[in-house]
Motif scaffolding. Structure first.
Motif, short mmCIF file in Angstrom:
data_model
loop_
_atom_site.label_atom_id
_atom_site.label_comp_id
_atom_site.label_asym_id
_atom_site.label_seq_id
_atom_site.Cartn_x
_atom_site.Cartn_y
_atom_site.Cartn_z
N LYS A 76 11.37 1.40 -1.88
CA LYS A 76 10.38 2.10 -2.64
C LYS A 76 9.43 1.21 -3.42
O LYS A 76 8.39 1.36 -3.95
N LEU A 103 0.41 5.84 -8.20
CA LEU A 103 1.72 5.45 -7.49
C LEU A 103 1.84 3.91 -7.48
O LEU A 103 3.15 3.47 -7.49
N PHE A 200 8.95 10.75 -2.50
CA PHE A 200 8.56 9.21 -1.77
C PHE A 200 9.07 9.19 -0.35
O PHE A 200 8.73 8.39 0.25
#
Length: 215
Positions: A76, A103, A200
């Motif tokens: 991530k 983000l 996510f």
């Protein structure tokens, strides 16, 4: 008598066939419809956050980019997108979901693709404010991003919106909501975890690269 006993079985069979085959065939949302519903939800969260903090509606210019899959891995910290220098992408440009949900930012640009550093990077730091009382905090990145250095004398509550106030970011860009609040008797600060308005885990397939914005 036998016909009477068979009737409930026939009804149950009809219900099973209808729910298992007919409903999914005619009423299932397409991937595009799912994406549109998700986009509307994100837009709604951004708008609610701005109304709560008495901020004007966000206006910005952007480029749509597709996100390359990292399946079955789930790093991530960083994602790759399908736009690069040939598309006018530049380093440090902000990457958002919806209209202004932060983000990450463009980290490195190649000719045909770019790498984006996300808020899940342990090195990520961002000045934010919480809720309608505009309480200052620091967003620290990581596998589970968190809020730190929140004045212990300030009252925050679960569900309060968190938004960016750092220079170089659209003022009021949404981060998420306060989730769990904790404090230590020996500390002058309190901390909190975040509830993000998106999932996510390999479910983000498209992002927006902000090329300009104003309030």
């Amino acid at each position: 008598m036998r016909a009477t006993r068979l009737l409930p079985l026939a009804v149950l069979l009809a219900i099973f066939l209808f729910s298992s085959f007919i409903i999914p065939k005619f009423f299932r949302f397409s991937p595009k419809a799912d994406q549109q519903i998700n986009e509307l939800y994100l837009e709604n969260q951004s708008l609610k956050s701005r109304l709560t903090a008495s901020l004007p509606e966000f206006r910005g210019d952007f480029k749509l980019a597709k996100v390359y899959s990292s399946y079955p891995f789930n790093d991530k910290n960083e994602i790759a997108i399908n736009l690069g220098s040939a598309d006018g992408i530049k380093e440090s440009w902000l990457v958002v979901l919806g209209s202004d949900i932060v983000l990450g930012e463009v980290k490195k640009v190649f000719e045909r693709y770019s790498l984006v550093r996300t808020i899940f990077d342990p090195e990520w730091r961002l000045a934010v404010r919480i809720g309608e009382n505009k309480i200052n905090a620091l967003l620290e990145g990581g596998v589970e991003p968190s809020l730190t250095t929140i004045d212990k004398n300030k009252v925050i509550k679960e569900g309060d919106f968190i938004y960016a106030v750092a220079k170089g970011f659209p003022y009021g860009a949404l981060i998420g909501k306060v989730q769990n609040i904790s404090s230590s008797p020996s500390s002058i600060f309190q901390e909190a975890s975040l509830a993000l308005p998106y999932n996510f885990n390999n479910e983000i397939v498209e992002v927006k690269i902000l090329t300009g914005y104003g309030l």
